[in-house]
Design a protein around this motif. Structure first.
Motif, mmCIF file in Angstrom:
data_model
loop_
_atom_site.group_PDB
_atom_site.id
_atom_site.type_symbol
_atom_site.label_atom_id
_atom_site.label_comp_id
_atom_site.label_asym_id
_atom_site.label_seq_id
_atom_site.Cartn_x
_atom_site.Cartn_y
_atom_site.Cartn_z
ATOM 1 N N ALA A 170 0.833 -1.208 0.000
ATOM 2 C CA ALA A 170 0.000 0.000 0.000
ATOM 3 C C ALA A 170 0.864 1.252 0.000
ATOM 4 N N ALA A 171 1.940 1.238 0.767
ATOM 5 C CA ALA A 171 2.833 2.399 0.823
ATOM 6 C C ALA A 171 3.517 2.630 -0.519
ATOM 7 N N THR A 172 3.919 1.556 -1.184
ATOM 8 C CA THR A 172 4.565 1.681 -2.482
ATOM 9 C C THR A 172 3.580 2.155 -3.531
ATOM 10 N N ALA A 173 2.367 1.606 -3.521
ATOM 11 C CA ALA A 173 1.343 2.010 -4.491
ATOM 12 C C ALA A 173 1.003 3.490 -4.353
ATOM 13 N N ALA A 174 1.083 4.005 -3.161
ATOM 14 C CA ALA A 174 0.700 5.399 -2.912
ATOM 15 C C ALA A 174 1.620 6.401 -3.592
ATOM 16 N N HIS A 175 2.790 5.979 -4.033
ATOM 17 C CA HIS A 175 3.689 6.887 -4.750
ATOM 18 C C HIS A 175 3.115 7.280 -6.109
ATOM 19 N N SER A 176 2.311 6.399 -6.702
ATOM 20 C CA SER A 176 1.736 6.647 -8.026
ATOM 21 C C SER A 176 0.405 7.357 -7.914
ATOM 22 N N THR A 177 0.126 8.249 -8.861
ATOM 23 C CA THR A 177 -1.172 8.912 -8.870
ATOM 24 C C THR A 177 -2.310 7.933 -9.127
ATOM 25 N N PHE A 178 -1.995 6.748 -9.677
ATOM 26 C CA PHE A 178 -3.007 5.715 -9.910
ATOM 27 C C PHE A 178 -3.173 4.796 -8.701
ATOM 28 N N ASN A 179 -2.358 5.018 -7.694
ATOM 29 C CA ASN A 179 -2.410 4.244 -6.449
ATOM 30 C C ASN A 179 -2.273 2.739 -6.708
ATOM 31 N N ARG A 180 -1.317 2.393 -7.532
ATOM 32 C CA ARG A 180 -0.984 0.988 -7.727
ATOM 33 C C ARG A 180 0.489 0.863 -8.058
ATOM 34 N N ILE A 181 1.023 -0.344 -7.880
ATOM 35 C CA ILE A 181 2.401 -0.642 -8.263
ATOM 36 C C ILE A 181 2.415 -1.003 -9.740
ATOM 37 N N GLY A 182 3.420 -0.557 -10.450
ATOM 38 C CA GLY A 182 3.512 -0.871 -11.863
ATOM 39 C C GLY A 182 3.695 -2.355 -12.116
ATOM 40 N N ASP A 183 3.191 -2.793 -13.256
ATOM 41 C CA ASP A 183 3.343 -4.186 -13.681
ATOM 42 C C ASP A 183 4.360 -4.227 -14.816
ATOM 43 N N PRO A 184 5.140 -5.296 -14.937
ATOM 44 C CA PRO A 184 6.091 -5.378 -16.049
ATOM 45 C C PRO A 184 5.461 -5.146 -17.416
ATOM 46 N N TRP A 198 9.123 9.180 -35.112
ATOM 47 C CA TRP A 198 9.423 10.603 -34.963
ATOM 48 C C TRP A 198 9.879 10.933 -33.545
ATOM 49 N N ILE A 199 10.233 9.905 -32.784
ATOM 50 C CA ILE A 199 10.672 10.095 -31.401
ATOM 51 C C ILE A 199 12.078 9.542 -31.261
ATOM 52 N N THR A 200 13.019 10.372 -30.843
ATOM 53 C CA THR A 200 14.372 9.889 -30.575
ATOM 54 C C THR A 200 15.068 10.802 -29.580
ATOM 55 N N GLY A 201 15.999 10.232 -28.832
ATOM 56 C CA GLY A 201 16.755 10.991 -27.843
ATOM 57 C C GLY A 201 15.954 11.374 -26.615
ATOM 58 N N GLN A 202 14.834 10.684 -26.378
ATOM 59 C CA GLN A 202 13.927 11.069 -25.309
ATOM 60 C C GLN A 202 13.909 10.048 -24.169
ATOM 61 N N THR A 203 13.486 10.517 -23.004
ATOM 62 C CA THR A 203 13.232 9.639 -21.872
ATOM 63 C C THR A 203 11.736 9.647 -21.601
ATOM 64 N N ILE A 204 11.102 8.497 -21.771
ATOM 65 C CA ILE A 204 9.675 8.363 -21.523
ATOM 66 C C ILE A 204 9.461 8.071 -20.046
ATOM 67 N N ASP A 205 8.781 8.978 -19.353
ATOM 68 C CA ASP A 205 8.474 8.775 -17.947
ATOM 69 C C ASP A 205 7.386 7.708 -17.838
ATOM 70 N N ALA A 206 7.756 6.550 -17.321
ATOM 71 C CA ALA A 206 6.822 5.424 -17.209
ATOM 72 C C ALA A 206 6.636 5.072 -15.748
ATOM 73 N N THR A 207 6.237 6.072 -14.978
ATOM 74 C CA THR A 207 6.168 5.923 -13.525
ATOM 75 C C THR A 207 4.762 5.907 -12.969
ATOM 76 N N GLY A 208 3.750 5.982 -13.839
ATOM 77 C CA GLY A 208 2.389 6.059 -13.335
ATOM 78 C C GLY A 208 2.153 7.313 -12.520
ATOM 79 N N GLY A 209 2.814 8.387 -12.934
ATOM 80 C CA GLY A 209 2.620 9.663 -12.235
ATOM 81 C C GLY A 209 3.222 9.690 -10.837
ATOM 82 N N THR A 210 4.353 8.999 -10.664
ATOM 83 C CA THR A 210 5.012 8.979 -9.358
ATOM 84 C C THR A 210 5.622 10.344 -9.042
ATOM 85 N N HIS A 211 5.281 10.879 -7.893
ATOM 86 C CA HIS A 211 5.814 12.151 -7.400
ATOM 87 C C HIS A 211 5.696 13.275 -8.433
ATOM 88 N N LEU A 212 4.518 13.440 -8.979
ATOM 89 C CA LEU A 212 4.313 14.547 -9.936
ATOM 90 C C LEU A 212 4.479 15.887 -9.223
#
Length: 254
Positions: free
Chosen positions: A209-223, A240-254
């Motif tokens: 529960a504590a880990t899930a709370a970091h995400s705005t979706f209130n869940r832990i990410g799945d692989p 058309w996308i290169t040199g980028q970092t895709i934030d795949a955190t489920g809105g963690t610490h927005l």
């Protein structure tokens, strides 16, 4: 027909966790997947079984990645497998996923731990890419698995965060050089994902529960959350996308 039909992909560290999910998804989309593993033969065979019983195509590659000197042998294995399958010895998709975590603060990080983390998360990907480039055709894809630790301060993962930051810089720098060949290179930066690596963060209801709370979706990410993004970046749709970092955190610490 899958979006990756006729493509060959290499996923490092694909025996478990995020790497397994990525290998499964790329195979489901039609790619022939090389499942790299360093030591867990049983887990790699399980990944292979999961893919082939679902109608996908894959094979395993065993190679330790602690030393760049081992990398040519990895690609020799890849070429041998492709030749035996009457496939071109080209590599359309490289996913640098292999890695591990050694916790440490500014007070506890040792030089050995620092060297190990920089090696596996920055040095090895650099030379994996270097040796892959002669095999990657125009329109190829390179995808590096980074971490939210480059964005969200994580004092107990100091050297790990630095290593992932170096990986992101590698990606950003290479994007400009590889652009003329229409080869894209991008990072995916997950936060907490439900894998064995993070078991201590979800093995009790309270900790989960504590880990899930970091995400705005209130869940832990799945692989599979990361695998789906990888599949997009591996496809023509991401051209058309290169040199980028895709934030795949489920809105963690927005």
């Amino acid at each position: 027909m899958g979006s990756l039909e006729g493509k060959t992909a290499l996923v490092t560290g694909a025996s478990r966790g995020i790497g397994r999910a990525i290998a499964q998804r790329l195979a489901a989309d039609g790619a022939l997947v090389a499942i790299h593993y360093g030591s867990n033969h049983t887990a790699a065979k399980e990944t292979l079984h999961d893919i082939t019983t679902s109608g996908g195509r894959a094979f395993t590659l065993h190679a330790p990645l602690g030393d760049p000197e081992h990398i040519p042998a990895l690609y020799q294995q890849l070429d041998t497998h492709l030749t035996s399958l009457n496939q071109p010895t080209t590599l359309d998709i490289l996913v640098n996923n292999a890695g591990f975590h050694i916790p440490g603060t500014i007070h506890t990080t040792t030089s050995h731990d620092f060297d190990e983390l920089i090696n596996i998360h920055a040095r090895i990907p650099l030379f994996l890419i270097q040796h892959a480039l002669p095999r990657i055709p125009q329109g190829g894809r390179i995808i590096n698995i980074s971490s939210a630790a480059t964005r969200v301060a994580h004092p107990t993962a100091l050297a790990y965060s630095m290593a992932k930051a170096a990986l992101e810089t590698l990606t950003h720098t290479l994007a400009k050089e590889l652009g003329p060949q229409h080869i894209t290179i991008n990072n995916i930066a997950p936060a907490f994902i439900k894998t064995d690596l993070n078991r201590h963060r979800w093995d009790t209801p309270t900790q989960a529960a504590a880990t899930a709370a970091h995400s705005t979706f209130n869940r832990i990410g799945d692989p599979t959350d990361i695998a789906d993004i990888t599949a997009f970046l591996a496809s023509h749709n991401s051209r058309w996308i290169t040199g980028q970092t895709i934030d795949a955190t489920g809105g963690t610490h927005l």
